[in-house]
Design a protein around this motif. Structure first.
Motif, PDB file in Angstrom:
ATOM      1  N   GLY A 118       0.214 -12.859  -3.738  1.00  0.00           N
ATOM      2  CA  GLY A 118       0.337 -14.270  -3.440  1.00  0.00           C
ATOM      3  C   GLY A 118      -0.814 -14.826  -2.635  1.00  0.00           C
ATOM      4  O   GLY A 118      -0.911 -16.053  -2.475  1.00  0.00           O
ATOM      5  N   MET A 119      -1.684 -13.957  -2.110  1.00  0.00           N
ATOM      6  CA  MET A 119      -2.839 -14.445  -1.363  1.00  0.00           C
ATOM      7  C   MET A 119      -3.812 -15.146  -2.297  1.00  0.00           C
ATOM      8  O   MET A 119      -3.948 -14.790  -3.465  1.00  0.00           O
ATOM      9  CB  MET A 119      -3.547 -13.286  -0.659  1.00  0.00           C
ATOM     10  N   THR A 120      -4.493 -16.149  -1.764  1.00  0.00           N
ATOM     11  CA  THR A 120      -5.492 -16.856  -2.547  1.00  0.00           C
ATOM     12  C   THR A 120      -6.815 -16.105  -2.530  1.00  0.00           C
ATOM     13  O   THR A 120      -7.017 -15.163  -1.744  1.00  0.00           O
ATOM     14  CB  THR A 120      -5.698 -18.271  -1.999  1.00  0.00           C
ATOM     15  N   LYS A 121      -7.713 -16.538  -3.395  1.00  0.00           N
ATOM     16  CA  LYS A 121      -9.030 -15.908  -3.459  1.00  0.00           C
ATOM     17  C   LYS A 121      -9.790 -16.058  -2.144  1.00  0.00           C
ATOM     18  O   LYS A 121     -10.505 -15.140  -1.721  1.00  0.00           O
ATOM     19  CB  LYS A 121      -9.827 -16.519  -4.615  1.00  0.00           C
ATOM     20  N   VAL A 122      -9.642 -17.190  -1.483  1.00  0.00           N
ATOM     21  CA  VAL A 122     -10.318 -17.404  -0.201  1.00  0.00           C
ATOM     22  C   VAL A 122      -9.783 -16.440   0.848  1.00  0.00           C
ATOM     23  O   VAL A 122     -10.552 -15.877   1.649  1.00  0.00           O
ATOM     24  CB  VAL A 122     -10.138 -18.871   0.245  1.00  0.00           C
ATOM     25  N   GLU A 123      -8.478 -16.210   0.853  1.00  0.00           N
ATOM     26  CA  GLU A 123      -7.894 -15.276   1.824  1.00  0.00           C
ATOM     27  C   GLU A 123      -8.354 -13.848   1.564  1.00  0.00           C
ATOM     28  O   GLU A 123      -8.588 -13.082   2.509  1.00  0.00           O
ATOM     29  CB  GLU A 123      -6.375 -15.374   1.768  1.00  0.00           C
ATOM     30  N   VAL A 124      -8.501 -13.485   0.313  1.00  0.00           N
ATOM     31  CA  VAL A 124      -8.959 -12.127  -0.006  1.00  0.00           C
ATOM     32  C   VAL A 124     -10.410 -11.942   0.438  1.00  0.00           C
ATOM     33  O   VAL A 124     -10.807 -10.849   0.873  1.00  0.00           O
ATOM     34  CB  VAL A 124      -8.796 -11.846  -1.510  1.00  0.00           C
ATOM     35  N   ASP A 125     -11.220 -12.994   0.343  1.00  0.00           N
ATOM     36  CA  ASP A 125     -12.617 -12.897   0.760  1.00  0.00           C
ATOM     37  C   ASP A 125     -12.760 -12.530   2.230  1.00  0.00           C
ATOM     38  O   ASP A 125     -13.769 -11.945   2.636  1.00  0.00           O
ATOM     39  CB  ASP A 125     -13.348 -14.216   0.486  1.00  0.00           C
ATOM     40  N   THR A 126     -11.770 -12.856   3.047  1.00  0.00           N
ATOM     41  CA  THR A 126     -11.864 -12.554   4.474  1.00  0.00           C
ATOM     42  C   THR A 126     -11.738 -11.073   4.780  1.00  0.00           C
ATOM     43  O   THR A 126     -12.069 -10.646   5.882  1.00  0.00           O
ATOM     44  CB  THR A 126     -10.766 -13.317   5.240  1.00  0.00           C
ATOM     45  N   PHE A 127     -11.270 -10.272   3.808  1.00  0.00           N
ATOM     46  CA  PHE A 127     -11.114  -8.838   4.038  1.00  0.00           C
ATOM     47  C   PHE A 127     -12.412  -8.073   3.801  1.00  0.00           C
ATOM     48  O   PHE A 127     -12.480  -6.872   4.065  1.00  0.00           O
ATOM     49  CB  PHE A 127     -10.020  -8.267   3.127  1.00  0.00           C
ATOM     50  N   GLY A 128     -13.421  -8.732   3.283  1.00  0.00           N
ATOM     51  CA  GLY A 128     -14.703  -8.061   3.085  1.00  0.00           C
ATOM     52  C   GLY A 128     -14.890  -7.584   1.662  1.00  0.00           C
ATOM     53  O   GLY A 128     -14.644  -8.320   0.705  1.00  0.00           O
ATOM     54  N   ASN A 129     -15.310  -6.314   1.510  1.00  0.00           N
ATOM     55  CA  ASN A 129     -15.726  -5.770   0.217  1.00  0.00           C
ATOM     56  C   ASN A 129     -14.512  -5.371  -0.619  1.00  0.00           C
ATOM     57  O   ASN A 129     -14.107  -4.205  -0.637  1.00  0.00           O
ATOM     58  CB  ASN A 129     -16.646  -4.568   0.440  1.00  0.00           C
ATOM     59  N   ILE A 130     -13.918  -6.340  -1.298  1.00  0.00           N
ATOM     60  CA  ILE A 130     -12.786  -6.095  -2.190  1.00  0.00           C
ATOM     61  C   ILE A 130     -13.156  -6.632  -3.568  1.00  0.00           C
ATOM     62  O   ILE A 130     -13.580  -7.781  -3.716  1.00  0.00           O
ATOM     63  CB  ILE A 130     -11.507  -6.766  -1.679  1.00  0.00           C
ATOM     64  N   THR A 131     -12.986  -5.791  -4.589  1.00  0.00           N
ATOM     65  CA  THR A 131     -13.308  -6.187  -5.963  1.00  0.00           C
ATOM     66  C   THR A 131     -12.177  -7.048  -6.523  1.00  0.00           C
ATOM     67  O   THR A 131     -11.012  -6.649  -6.498  1.00  0.00           O
ATOM     68  CB  THR A 131     -13.510  -4.952  -6.851  1.00  0.00           C
ATOM     69  N   MET A 132     -12.534  -8.222  -6.991  1.00  0.00           N
ATOM     70  CA  MET A 132     -11.550  -9.142  -7.568  1.00  0.00           C
ATOM     71  C   MET A 132     -11.766  -9.249  -9.072  1.00  0.00           C
ATOM     72  O   MET A 132     -12.869  -9.524  -9.528  1.00  0.00           O
ATOM     73  CB  MET A 132     -11.664 -10.515  -6.911  1.00  0.00           C
ATOM     74  N   LEU A 133     -10.710  -9.010  -9.834  1.00  0.00           N
ATOM     75  CA  LEU A 133     -10.757  -9.034 -11.292  1.00  0.00           C
ATOM     76  C   LEU A 133      -9.730 -10.022 -11.816  1.00  0.00           C
ATOM     77  O   LEU A 133      -8.664 -10.216 -11.203  1.00  0.00           O
ATOM     78  CB  LEU A 133     -10.484  -7.641 -11.874  1.00  0.00           C
TER      79      LEU A 133
END
Length: 508
Positions: free
Chosen positions: A64-79
């Motif tokens: 449920g997290m948004t893409k912006v929220e995931v960016d705050t965790f650093g090096n995470i691959t988004m697909l």
């Protein structure tokens, strides 16, 4: 047909794949399995996390997290979510389940793959339930997917146990009539109850299936209706079920969507190698080999580019298939960048050729296929094979057919009929011929003067008997002696329209 059972000797195995969207996408990308990855679903810019792997969860990422929220965790691959990859993975999992039981029921669930196998009476084939569960999980692992297996005598109990298994527990087998005790510690969330019922049970202080099973049934039905009875029967492992098996098609197909358009063949083949490996694994589970492989490339701007490779003998050598695809795509490249790859294969049976004791050894099929593919890339598809005579007098009068490796006893049959060997001169060489009384008497060929000793002919050639306009060639067979005392046996043609002579063949 379905079968309604409570226990009565029935046995079910539930196969559960958690975070199915993430596993379906990462199984063809092994380089990303050890990295934190999340799967985004929805329309940009409102994309949210729909699935994630274990490493991303350990970092604190949640659904449920948004893409912006995931960016705050650093090096995470988004697909991005790929429903075509999920469909291919679902088909592969059902094939794997169908190899262990002819009766498989697929359950619809959010972000998980869940199916139940009726394994009643399979002990003679696969051994005890513990062995079957371990074998099933190992087969699924070969597909690049991590799964959990729960075995029970009740259909619903096996599903609840699989849902409630801890992440580190892969297999659980519940003895007969012990379902209620095994289910007692599981939380109510495994039942998938509605929010209203969940709120009601929470007010009563009911948090586990054991607590729900201990409630008086009459009072529970009075407050929750028949849903209360059904939930309590599920909590005790006594709810009957009408098993509804599905038909499982055997389709060898893999699909991969690229992150960006690709026009580099080497990079494309890196992903194709993984897809080939999956096809080979799935075929080997059914004791098959691959008879042909078709690669379909979806191109940027629309359109597709399809190529099919078929070796002489079905096989499971990944390197051979990859080399054949490489040579074919080099000879027939796509005319635009590629954004999606679909690989389909036809199953076949590997046959053994029994040669005679004194028969010559045939070349290794794999090496022969690679050699033929390399020659084909040089001379073209229509210029390699074996020459087959056509029923016509037109030139050249033959066509090419693919080589076929003999099978059975045909490899040992040797023809005793003697045939003359015809060597064609390609391209035909033009000659200046001296005529006496309309017959060839001499000519000059490759630096030597030849005197015709015998001339046989003429025969009309160059057309069909029903079309007079195409009879435009006159053929002669010659035996000539050169000025160096060498002998020449050949075939010459005279163009009756242009009055020119051509040497088209030499005889031995």
């Amino acid at each position: 047909m379905g079968r309604c059972t409570v226990n009565s000797g029935a046995l079910y195995a539930c196969l559960l794949v958690k975070e199915f969207s993430a596993q379906a996408l990462l199984r063809l990308r092994p380089e990303l399995r050890e990295k934190p990855c999340v799967i985004l679903d929805g329309e940009p810019p409102a994309e949210t996390v729909s699935s994630l792997n274990t490493r991303a969860r350990l970092l604190g990422v949640q659904r449920g997290m948004t893409k912006v929220e995931v960016d705050t965790f650093g090096n995470i691959t988004m697909l991005s979510r790929s429903r075509s990859a999920e469909a291919a993975s679902r088909t592969a999992l059902l094939e794997c389940a169908g190899a262990h039981s002819p009766r498989v029921e697929l359950q619809e669930a959010e972000n998980v793959f869940l199916c139940c196998l009726d394994i009643t009476g399979t002990e003679a084939l696969f051994g005890p339930p513990e062995v079957l569960a371990r074998t099933l999980r190992q087969r699924v692992a070969l597909l690049g997917i991590s799964a959990q297996v729960a075995v029970s005598g009740n259909f619903h109990a096996s599903m609840l146990l699989a849902k409630g298994l801890p992440a580190r527990t892969a297999i659980v087998v519940v003895p007969a009539a012990k379902e209620s005790a095994a289910l007692a510690s599981l939380p109510l969330s495994v039942l998938g109850i509605s929010e209203a019922h969940a709120e009601t049970l929470s007010r009563w202080g009911i948090r586990t299936l054991g607590m729900l099973a201990g409630l008086p049934q009459t009072d529970l039905i009075a407050r929750l209706g028949q849903d209360g009875k059904r939930l309590q029967q599920m909590a005790t492992g006594t709810l009957p079920h009408l098993f509804q098996p599905i038909d499982i098609p055997f389709v060898l197909e893999e699909t991969a969507e690229l992150d960006y358009p690709l026009d580099n063949l080497e990079s494309l083949l890196f992903g194709v190698a993984i897809m080939l490996e999956q096809l080979i694994v799935r075929a080997a589970m059914r004791v098959y080999a691959l008879a042909s492989v078709t690669i379909e490339l979806h191109l940027e701007g629309g359109g597709t580019h399809c190529r099919t490779v078929s070796p002489r003998v079905p096989g499971v050598d990944k390197h051979l298939w990859l080399k054949l695809l490489h040579l074919d795509l080099e000879a027939h490249p796509a005319n635009a960048p590629i954004y999606k790859v679909c690989l389909r294969a036809e199953p076949g049976v590997t046959s053994k050729v029994q040669l005679g004791l004194f028969s010559p050894q045939l070349p290794e099929p794999g090496r022969l296929d690679v050699t033929l593919a390399r020659i084909t890339a040089l001379v073209g598809d229509d210029n390699i094979g074996r020459a087959v005579l056509d029923d016509t007098h037109t030139s050249p009068g033959f066509h090419m057919e693919p080589f076929v490796i003999p099978s059975g006893n045909s490899a040992t049959q040797i023809s005793r009929t003697a045939y003359g060997c015809l060597r064609r001169v390609c391209p035909p060489e033009q000659l200046a011929i001296t005529l006496e009384y309309g017959r060839p008497s001499g000519f000059f060929f490759r630096g030597h003067r030849y005197t015709v000793r015998n001339a046989y002919g003429p025969w009309l050639a160059g057309g069909e008997w029903w079309n007079e306009q195409t009879w435009r060639q006159e053929q002669w067979d010659l035996i000539a002696r050169g000025d160096d005392e060498s002998m020449l046996y050949g075939c010459v043609l005279q163009d009756l329209v242009r009055r020119s002579w051509l040497l088209v063949g030499l005889y031995d």
